[in-house]
Design a protein around this motif. Structure first.
Motif, mmCIF file in Angstrom:
data_model
loop_
_atom_site.group_PDB
_atom_site.id
_atom_site.type_symbol
_atom_site.label_atom_id
_atom_site.label_comp_id
_atom_site.label_asym_id
_atom_site.label_seq_id
_atom_site.Cartn_x
_atom_site.Cartn_y
_atom_site.Cartn_z
ATOM 1 N N SER A 41 0.854 -1.188 0.000
ATOM 2 C CA SER A 41 0.000 0.000 0.000
ATOM 3 C C SER A 41 0.887 1.234 0.000
ATOM 4 C CB SER A 41 -0.823 0.069 1.288
ATOM 5 O OG SER A 41 -1.811 -0.894 1.313
ATOM 6 N N ALA A 42 0.243 2.384 -0.110
ATOM 7 C CA ALA A 42 0.932 3.652 0.122
ATOM 8 C C ALA A 42 1.081 3.839 1.632
ATOM 9 C CB ALA A 42 0.109 4.792 -0.452
ATOM 10 N N THR A 47 -2.722 8.372 0.578
ATOM 11 C CA THR A 47 -3.768 8.323 -0.458
ATOM 12 C C THR A 47 -4.860 9.358 -0.164
ATOM 13 O OG1 THR A 47 -3.266 5.981 -0.692
ATOM 14 C CG2 THR A 47 -5.242 6.759 -1.788
ATOM 15 N N GLU A 77 1.787 4.456 -3.941
ATOM 16 C CA GLU A 77 2.338 3.090 -3.946
ATOM 17 C C GLU A 77 3.670 3.033 -4.701
ATOM 18 O OE1 GLU A 77 -0.875 3.633 -3.737
ATOM 19 O OE2 GLU A 77 -1.647 2.134 -2.350
ATOM 20 N N ARG A 153 -10.687 2.361 -3.082
ATOM 21 C CA ARG A 153 -9.979 2.466 -1.814
ATOM 22 C C ARG A 153 -9.850 1.102 -1.129
ATOM 23 N NH1 ARG A 153 -9.043 7.399 0.189
ATOM 24 N NH2 ARG A 153 -7.316 6.213 1.099
ATOM 25 N N GLY A 154 -8.690 0.873 -0.561
ATOM 26 C CA GLY A 154 -8.434 -0.422 0.066
ATOM 27 C C GLY A 154 -8.061 -1.497 -0.940
ATOM 28 N N GLY A 155 -7.857 -1.084 -2.200
ATOM 29 C CA GLY A 155 -7.696 -2.051 -3.285
ATOM 30 C C GLY A 155 -6.406 -2.849 -3.272
ATOM 31 N N SER A 156 -5.449 -2.481 -2.440
ATOM 32 C CA SER A 156 -4.200 -3.237 -2.492
ATOM 33 C C SER A 156 -4.356 -4.652 -1.914
ATOM 34 C CB SER A 156 -3.061 -2.485 -1.812
ATOM 35 O OG SER A 156 -3.434 -2.137 -0.522
#
Ligand code: ASP
Ligand code: MG
Length: 407
Positions: A41-42, A47, A77, A153-156
């Motif tokens: 993630s970042a 983000t 990221e 959002r939260g996609g990692s």
């Protein structure tokens, strides 16, 4: 030798010190003789900040604007993957980063919430074969045209599971700041218990009903491709929670957890004509405006009119009201009542498939606490109720005790 995908969330890479800690986790997996590919993630907060900048400069209404939004927010990221590769190199471990367009992580064109269509993993496989640790940014993908996309959002989490599926990895470890999946939010119920295992379909309900440990789509993907996902903390050595098939959950428990969301608002249309097609005329315009409707109740009518109550995301409430005001002439409802101060509390467990009394226990428990239920919805393995937001914590605590979920 096993192949492990390690995914680190925002708090696990929140600065140089934490990134070094993540690098140590990679090293200890390598020391066991395993191969490791990493998804990141970042840094936490980054983000949000990038989204804020983009919103300050644009209303983000056109496809071109959304594409640029992705260019901006995907950058968080890019920073962390480079930094982790540097930290690993410094420890004498061969490591390279690969951005989504280099891998390639191919997605559709839906900027802002793109779906992964395919991962061409050969660049990663070659990197592993060279004895490197490949480090891949989560959250981002690339369209057929070569434009950068993001996965929502939260996609990692989804990136991590998708990469594990593409590489046919033995496990996907999702490192976060909690020790796993709990029976409910430990901030609300201090006696909430960490689950050693949870069935995919239970996790899917928990995630979509508000448990924020994993992005819902990542659980769908894990279930579809049978990826062994483990959720664990990067700050302790406690064992985490493993996502498994229903048959593999050894503890024979009926109810697994209590989830909640405060993100919905209630709309009631009172005195709507009770005739065929009325639901279609209410929900059609909302669907056209891309407003998702979640829970719905409609009563049978005594006098030819009825009330319809449903929920939409709080963020869509103003648009939904607009939409329904415009449709007033056709729907002829007497009154529209809206209420943003509601919460949805859900009981989840595979036991609901077979044990009728479990639903009654929920209603009984809420009745004893004098909590009024506004709307009920059910699926095979969950029951959700909509209640006034002020009673949410009381409801969660009482249900947690009633179902014996305490440690
Ligand atoms: N950095 C992205 C976000 O904050 C993706 C992620 O962390 O999963 O939503
Ligand atoms: Mg996350």
């Amino acid at each position: 030798m096993a192949l492990i995908v390690q995914k680190f969330g925002g708090t696990s890479v929140a600065g140089p010190e934490r990134i070094r800690n993540a690098a140590m986790r990679v090293k200890s997996e390598l020391d066991k003789g395993n191969q490791v590919a990493v998804v990141l993630s970042a840094m936490s907060g980054v983000t949000d900040e990038l989204v804020g900048h983009a919103r300050e400069l644009s209303s983000l209404k056109t496809p071109e604007a959304l594409a640029e939004y992705d260019t901006v927010v995907a950058s968080g990221e890019q920073v962390t993957v480079g930094l982790l590769a540097l930290a690993l190199q410094e420890m004498g471990i061969k490591s390279r980063s690969f951005l989504s367009w280099q891998v390639k992580i191919k997605t559709d064109e839906t900027h802002g919430k793109a779906r992964i269509e395919e991962i061409d993993a050969h660049i990663i496989e070659e990197s592993l074969a060279r004895g490197e640790v490949p480090v891949i940014p989560g959250f981002q993908g690339v369209t057929a045209e070569g434009r950068v996309t993001t996965l929502g959002r939260g996609g990692s989490d989804t990136s991590g599971v998708a990469l594990a599926a593409a590489l046919k990895a033995d496990r996907c470890d999702i490192y976060t700041d909690v020790e796993g999946v709990y029976t409910t939010d430990p901030r609300i119920v201090t006696k909430a218990r960490k689950l050693n295992k949870i069935a995919y379909e239970e996790m899917l309900e928990m995630a979509s009903l508000g448990a924020k440990v994993l992005q819902t789509r990542s659980v769908e993907m894990a279930m579809k491709y049978k990826v062994r996902v483990q959720v664990l903390s990067s700050f302790t050595d406690a064992p985490g929670t493993l996502l498994v098939d229903e048959e593999e959950v050894m503890e024979r428990r009926l109810i697994t957890g209590i989830a909640y969301t405060k993100t919905d608002a209630r709309i009631t249309l009172a005195g709507v004509a009770d005739r065929p097609g009325i639901a279609a005329s209410v929900f059609g315009p909302l669907a056209d405006a891309e407003i998702n409707v979640d829970m719905i109740v409609q009563n049978v009518s005594a006098d030819g009119t009825t009330d319809i109550t449903f929920t939409v995301a709080k963020t869509d409430l103003a648009r939904a009201e607009d939409c329904l005001k415009k449709a007033q002439a056709e729907l002829k409802y007497k009154k529209m009542i809206t209420d943003p101060n509601v919460a949805k509390v859900s009981v989840v467990g595979v036991g609901l498939k077979s044990h009728a009394g479990l639903a009654q226990k929920m209603f009984q428990t809420l009745a004893e606490k004098n909590i009024n239920i506004l709307v009920i919805s059910t699926s095979e393995i969950k029951i959700s109720v909509l209640i006034a937001e002020e009673y949410m914590e009381l409801a969660i605590r009482s249900l947690h005790t009633a179902y014996g979920l305490e440690g």
